[in-house]
Write a protein that holds these residues in place. Structure first.
Motif, PDB file in Angstrom:
ATOM      1  N   GLY A 178       0.806  -1.209   0.000  1.00 22.71           N
ATOM      2  CA  GLY A 178       0.000   0.000   0.000  1.00 22.71           C
ATOM      3  C   GLY A 178       0.841   1.261   0.000  1.00 22.71           C
ATOM      4  O   GLY A 178       0.572   2.206  -0.753  1.00 22.71           O
ATOM      5  N   ARG A 179       1.879   1.273   0.811  1.00 25.64           N
ATOM      6  CA  ARG A 179       2.751   2.447   0.864  1.00 25.64           C
ATOM      7  C   ARG A 179       3.462   2.644  -0.465  1.00 25.64           C
ATOM      8  O   ARG A 179       3.594   3.770  -0.959  1.00 25.64           O
ATOM      9  CB  ARG A 179       3.756   2.290   2.002  1.00 25.64           C
ATOM     10  N   ALA A 180       3.920   1.533  -1.077  1.00 30.68           N
ATOM     11  CA  ALA A 180       4.611   1.630  -2.359  1.00 30.68           C
ATOM     12  C   ALA A 180       3.682   2.128  -3.458  1.00 30.68           C
ATOM     13  O   ALA A 180       4.134   2.759  -4.422  1.00 30.68           O
ATOM     14  CB  ALA A 180       5.192   0.273  -2.742  1.00 30.68           C
ATOM     15  N   ALA A 181       2.385   1.848  -3.313  1.00 31.22           N
ATOM     16  CA  ALA A 181       1.405   2.308  -4.298  1.00 31.22           C
ATOM     17  C   ALA A 181       0.948   3.738  -4.039  1.00 31.22           C
ATOM     18  O   ALA A 181       0.163   4.285  -4.819  1.00 31.22           O
ATOM     19  CB  ALA A 181       0.195   1.372  -4.302  1.00 31.22           C
ATOM     20  N   GLY A 182       1.404   4.325  -2.951  1.00 30.69           N
ATOM     21  CA  GLY A 182       1.018   5.690  -2.623  1.00 30.69           C
ATOM     22  C   GLY A 182      -0.333   5.810  -1.962  1.00 30.69           C
ATOM     23  O   GLY A 182      -0.951   6.883  -1.992  1.00 30.69           O
ATOM     24  N   MET A 183      -0.787   4.719  -1.335  1.00 32.73           N
ATOM     25  CA  MET A 183      -2.094   4.710  -0.676  1.00 32.73           C
ATOM     26  C   MET A 183      -1.945   4.831   0.839  1.00 32.73           C
ATOM     27  O   MET A 183      -1.021   4.240   1.415  1.00 32.73           O
ATOM     28  CB  MET A 183      -2.834   3.406  -0.979  1.00 32.73           C
ATOM     29  N   PRO A 184      -2.848   5.539   1.512  1.00 31.49           N
ATOM     30  CA  PRO A 184      -2.904   5.439   2.969  1.00 31.49           C
ATOM     31  C   PRO A 184      -3.191   3.992   3.354  1.00 31.49           C
ATOM     32  O   PRO A 184      -3.938   3.293   2.657  1.00 31.49           O
ATOM     33  CB  PRO A 184      -4.071   6.353   3.351  1.00 31.49           C
ATOM     34  N   THR A 185      -2.593   3.524   4.432  1.00 27.86           N
ATOM     35  CA  THR A 185      -2.708   2.117   4.810  1.00 27.86           C
ATOM     36  C   THR A 185      -3.265   1.955   6.207  1.00 27.86           C
ATOM     37  O   THR A 185      -3.012   2.775   7.102  1.00 27.86           O
ATOM     38  CB  THR A 185      -1.340   1.420   4.735  1.00 27.86           C
TER      39      THR A 185
END
Length: 221
Positions: A178-185
Motif C-alpha cells: 500500500g505504501r509503495a502504491a502511494g495509498m494510505p494504509t
C-alpha cells in the motif's frame, strides 16, 4: 482521519473473511487421509495468511524447498476447492462496514494474493462481494504483494488516483504494498497476525482492532 477518500481496498483472508477453518480443514484432511492424527484449528489459524505454504508447513513440517512439496500443494488445492465456503465467513462487523461504504457511495474492492483459481469462485459464492467493484487476485498482474502492482491495477480498474484509495490488510506485506502504491494504509489487527507480529513496526497510517473502526478514519460523505 484520512483526507477525502474515493475508494477502500481490502485484503481478503484475515481482513474481510475468516477462511482459516476451511484452509485448515483442507490441510488436515491430508493428514487424516494418511492415517495421521487430526490437528486442532488453533494450530492452523496463525498461518492461514500464508496459504498453502503455511498449511502444509503446519500439517507436515515441510517447506517449498522440500522434496514432495509441490505434489502436496496441489493435493491441498484440490481439497480446498472442494470446501472453500463450507466454514468460511465474514468477520463480525464486516457486512455492516461494507453496507456503510455502499450507502456513502464509496467504491470498494479486494486485492489479495490468493490466486484467481480460488478468489473468483469464493467471491461469487459469498453475497458479501456483490457490490465489490474490483477484485484483483495474486496472479492478476505479473507481481503479487508486497509489490504495488496489484494495488495499482485495482485503482486503474476503479479509475481512481491511488492516493485517494485506502488499503486495509492484516499482513506486513499489505502495508508495504500500500505504501509503495502511494495509498494510505490501515493494519487490521484482528486478522491472521501470528504470534510474533508487531503492527507498530509496519508503519501503517492507522491500526484498527475491529472492522467497524475503519469508519472512524474515513471522512464519509
Amino acid at each position: 482521519m484520512f483526507h477525502p477518500v474515493e475508494a477502500v481496498l481490502f485484503d481478503l483472508d484475515g481482513t474481510l473473511i475468516d477462511s482459516a477453518p476451511d484452509l485448515g480443514a483442507a490441510a488436515d484432511k491430508m493428514r487424516t487421509d494418511r492415517g495421521m492424527a487430526s490437528l486442532p484449528l488453533s494450530e492452523y489459524r496463525p498461518m492461514a495468511g500464508a496459504g498453502a505454504r503455511g498449511m502444509i508447513g503446519i500439517a507436515f513440517g515441510l517447506t517449498p524447498q522440500d522434496e514432495g512439496y509441490e505434489a502436496l500443494k496441489e493435493e491441498f488445492f484440490v481439497n480446498y476447492e472442494a470446501c472453500m465456503t463450507e466454514r468460511t465467513y465474514a468477520f463480525d462487523g464486516v457486512a455492516e462496514l461494507i453496507a456503510a461504504l455502499d450507502r456513502a457511495g464509496l467504491k470498494w474492492g479486494v486485492v489479495t494474493n490468493k490466486s484467481e483459481r480460488f478468489t473468483v469462485p469464493l467471491t461469487r459464492r459469498m453475497p458479501l462481494f456483490g457490490t465489490a467493484q474490483t477484485i484483483v487476485s495474486g496472479d492478476t498482474t505479473p507481481h503479487a504483494k508486497p509489490h504495488p502492482a496489484p494495488l495499482l491495477e485495482a485503482a486503474r480498474q476503479l479509475d481512481i488516483d491511488p492516493g485517494r484509495c485506502v488499503y486495509v490488510g492484516d499482513d506486513e506485506r499489505d502495508i508495504v504494498a500500500g505504501r509503495a502504491a502511494g495509498m494510505p494504509t490501515v493494519a487490521a489487527a484482528y486478522g491472521y497476525l501470528g504470534a510474533t507480529a508487531d503492527t507498530d513496526v509496519w508503519k501503517a497510517d492507522a491500526t484498527i482492532s475491529t472492522p467497524g473502526a475503519l469508519l472512524n478514519l474515513l471522512r464519509m460523505p
